[in-house]
Design a protein around this motif. Structure first.
Motif, PDB file in Angstrom:
ATOM      1  N   ALA A 138       1.929  -9.992   8.879  1.00  0.00           N
ATOM      2  CA  ALA A 138       1.166  -9.116   9.782  1.00  0.00           C
ATOM      3  C   ALA A 138       0.402  -8.079   8.970  1.00  0.00           C
ATOM      4  CB  ALA A 138       2.118  -8.432  10.772  1.00  0.00           C
ATOM      5  N   PRO A 139      -0.666  -8.495   8.295  1.00  0.00           N
ATOM      6  CA  PRO A 139      -1.387  -7.571   7.410  1.00  0.00           C
ATOM      7  C   PRO A 139      -2.051  -6.417   8.137  1.00  0.00           C
ATOM      8  CG  PRO A 139      -2.580  -9.646   7.646  1.00  0.00           C
ATOM      9  CD  PRO A 139      -1.234  -9.850   8.263  1.00  0.00           C
ATOM     10  N   HIS A 140      -2.260  -6.547   9.435  1.00  0.00           N
ATOM     11  CA  HIS A 140      -2.911  -5.469  10.185  1.00  0.00           C
ATOM     12  C   HIS A 140      -1.891  -4.552  10.869  1.00  0.00           C
ATOM     13  CE1 HIS A 140      -6.696  -7.397   9.411  1.00  0.00           C
ATOM     14  NE2 HIS A 140      -6.271  -8.512   9.942  1.00  0.00           N
ATOM     15  N   ALA A 141      -0.604  -4.812  10.667  1.00  0.00           N
ATOM     16  CA  ALA A 141       0.448  -3.994  11.266  1.00  0.00           C
ATOM     17  C   ALA A 141       0.969  -2.982  10.249  1.00  0.00           C
ATOM     18  CB  ALA A 141       1.578  -4.879  11.779  1.00  0.00           C
ATOM     19  N   ALA A 142       1.840  -2.094  10.716  1.00  0.00           N
ATOM     20  CA  ALA A 142       2.295  -0.966   9.889  1.00  0.00           C
ATOM     21  C   ALA A 142       3.547  -1.252   9.084  1.00  0.00           C
ATOM     22  CB  ALA A 142       2.542   0.249  10.790  1.00  0.00           C
ATOM     23  N   GLU A 143       4.390  -2.189   9.553  1.00  0.00           N
ATOM     24  CA  GLU A 143       5.738  -2.307   9.014  1.00  0.00           C
ATOM     25  C   GLU A 143       5.780  -2.581   7.511  1.00  0.00           C
ATOM     26  OE1 GLU A 143       6.076  -3.174  13.387  1.00  0.00           O
ATOM     27  OE2 GLU A 143       4.653  -3.600  11.772  1.00  0.00           O
ATOM     28  N   GLY A 144       4.971  -3.522   7.047  1.00  0.00           N
ATOM     29  CA  GLY A 144       5.019  -3.873   5.635  1.00  0.00           C
ATOM     30  C   GLY A 144       4.622  -2.724   4.729  1.00  0.00           C
ATOM     31  N   TYR A 145       3.598  -1.977   5.123  1.00  0.00           N
ATOM     32  CA  TYR A 145       3.138  -0.851   4.300  1.00  0.00           C
ATOM     33  C   TYR A 145       4.160   0.286   4.316  1.00  0.00           C
ATOM     34  CZ  TYR A 145      -1.136  -3.510   4.312  1.00  0.00           C
ATOM     35  OH  TYR A 145      -2.053  -4.512   4.153  1.00  0.00           O
ATOM     36  N   TYR A 146       4.862   0.439   5.437  1.00  0.00           N
ATOM     37  CA  TYR A 146       5.941   1.428   5.487  1.00  0.00           C
ATOM     38  C   TYR A 146       7.027   1.074   4.460  1.00  0.00           C
ATOM     39  CZ  TYR A 146       9.990   3.978   7.288  1.00  0.00           C
ATOM     40  OH  TYR A 146      11.112   4.773   7.406  1.00  0.00           O
ATOM     41  N   LEU A 147       7.414  -0.194   4.428  1.00  0.00           N
ATOM     42  CA  LEU A 147       8.441  -0.607   3.466  1.00  0.00           C
ATOM     43  C   LEU A 147       7.948  -0.485   2.029  1.00  0.00           C
ATOM     44  CD1 LEU A 147       9.966  -3.754   5.238  1.00  0.00           C
ATOM     45  CD2 LEU A 147      10.896  -1.423   5.174  1.00  0.00           C
TER      46      LEU A 147
END
Length: 469
Positions: free
Chosen positions: A302-311
């Motif tokens: 999900a490159p357009h979502a927030a979760e990965g960047y938060y981690l």
């Protein structure tokens, strides 16, 4: 069984949930708000659903879902779930406009809950006389056959008008969610739909989490869908304890086995990895590797979502790379401005990077979005600013909320020691030894940076109470 029905049976839990919301007429943006993913991810899911069902458009997919869901056995499953009753909104001020607005809000809330949620919603006509004077929420729930009661109160004597909404677990009478909204009389009709949508989309995950308890008691682990497993894991993870963290990881891994592309499960597993880093529950390299792998998986899915960047922000923070962490967290917030955890962690990172004024602004944003979940983070920020007594109050509030959360004991110890409350510091450090007997100052410094003044001060307090280097 028709070809479409057989195809729907083979969809993942998340795909079926999104198809259900499509069938209810929600737009991609509305669906994204309900299930807490990006609209682009919703579009991807819908494309996959159409391909798997061999259908051409949303209208055909919606018709197929309605036919599948209308079967008697499917209706019985829905009606067996915990029901929601939206009680008549209370008008604090006995003015015709206030009463009319409260009545309209009641019906709009009931309509949106029925439209968006997978719980049965009792018709507003059945709740018109509830609750009677002196009647308890427990008896109201029993009379209406509702597990959850939605109660709202509108006050118009203030400027601006104020709407307070809460969800009550009928069996216990306990509030499980509450929020407040303010608007001017002139804005009522303009904001009413927005306010109702915000209430339903924010309350929905809370209702799911509470329902998980009943599901877990009734069903074996093998019967839980991947999405339900992931929600159960998220509920366990929020306890911030070693035992529940391990149990949460088990649920997330099981969910990923069933549905490898479920972002929620990868995100939850990453949160568990960071908790292991922070609370020193397993070898640091192993926990860091898990955190980074989950971050990369979330970004890929999900490159357009927030979760990965938060981690990724958490991973950089754990390496003492504060500027990198800030960039990742700012990216997460740009993708989801309502991501309260992102604002809170960004505040901590900015404080460690020496950007104190920005940090305070971000923490205020976090507490505005969710004032109950970030008291340990607030304590950390206040400690860094040298406001030790205020920080101690926040830290001990965090301890009261999660007594077995090791980091809350760490920050409470440091706050008490620097505030001159040495007996209170000793009490917290004694509990910490029981919770995390292998906790060391060296690993703490490795995580947050040995050159940062606030980290050094915290380490001095731990050293004064015999925590090993």
């Amino acid at each position: 069984m028709t070809r479409e029905a057989a195809g729907i049976e083979r969809l993942s839990a998340r795909q079926r949930e999104i198809l259900e919301l499509v069938a209810k007429g929600l737009t991609n943006e509305e669906i994204a708000g309900v299930v807490k993913i990006a609209p682009a991810t919703v579009r991807t899911h819908i494309s996959q659903v159409l391909a798997r069902l061999e259908l051409s458009n949303r209208t055909e997919a919606a018709a197929a879902y309605v036919a599948w869901a209308a079967r008697p056995e499917k209706i019985a499953v829905v009606l067996d779930r915990p029901a929601i009753a939206v009680l008549p909104s209370e008008a604090f001020d006995d003015e015709p406009m206030t009463r009319a607005a409260a009545w309209g809000l009641t019906h709009d809330l009931a309509a949106l809950f029925a439209r968006w949620c997978w719980f049965p919603v009792i018709a507003p006509a059945a709740t018109v006389a509830a609750p009677a004077p002196g009647e308890t929420m427990q008896s109201v729930g029993q009379r209406l056959g509702a597990s959850f009661l939605v109660a709202a109160a509108l006050r118009t004597a203030t400027a601006p008008w104020r709407l307070t909404v809460r969800i009550v677990e009928a069996a216990s009478g306990r509030w499980i969610w509450t929020d407040r909204f303010e608007f001017t009389p002139a804005e009522l009709f303009a904001v009413q739909d927005t306010v109702c949508a915000a209430i339903v989309s924010n309350a929905y995950p809370v209702l799911v989490a509470h329902t998980e308890v009943a599901l877990r008691g009734r069903l074996g682990a093998a019967d839980l869908t991947a999405w339900e497993m992931a929600h159960h894991g998220m509920r366990l993870q929020t306890s911030r304890e070693a035992e529940t963290n391990a149990a949460a990881q088990s649920r997330f891994r099981a969910a990923i086995e069933r549905e490898p592309g479920l972002v929620l499960a990868h995100f939850g597993l990453g949160l568990c990895g960071f908790d292991d880093v922070l609370n020193q529950r397993r070898p640091r390299e192993e926990a860091m590797e898990l955190l980074y792998a989950c971050a990369q998986r979330c970004v890929g899915l999900a490159p357009h979502a927030a979760e990965g960047y938060y981690l990724l922000g958490r991973h950089a923070q754990s390496k003492g790379q504060h500027e990198v962490a800030a960039l990742m967290l700012e990216t997460a917030i740009a993708r989801n401005p309502s991501f309260a955890a992102g604002h809170a962690v960004l505040a901590q990172v900015l404080q460690l990077a020496g950007r104190a004024d920005e940090a305070l602004t971000r923490m205020r944003d976090a507490t505005r979005l969710d004032g109950r979940s970030f008291v340990a983070g607030l304590a950390t920020l206040l400690f860094a600013r040298g406001d030790y007594l205020e920080a101690l109050a926040a830290a001990e509030q965090a301890v009261a909320t999660a007594p077995r959360y090791a980091y809350a004991r760490v920050i409470a110890t440091a706050c008490a020691w620097w505030a001159g409350e040495h007996a209170r510091a000793a009490g917290h450090i004694e509990t910490l030894r029981g919770l995390a007997p292998t906790f060391t100052i060296g690993r703490f410094l490795q995580t947050f940076g040995a050159s940062n003044d606030a980290v050094v001060r915290l380490s001095e307090a731990l050293k004064a109470h015999g925590v090993p280097r």
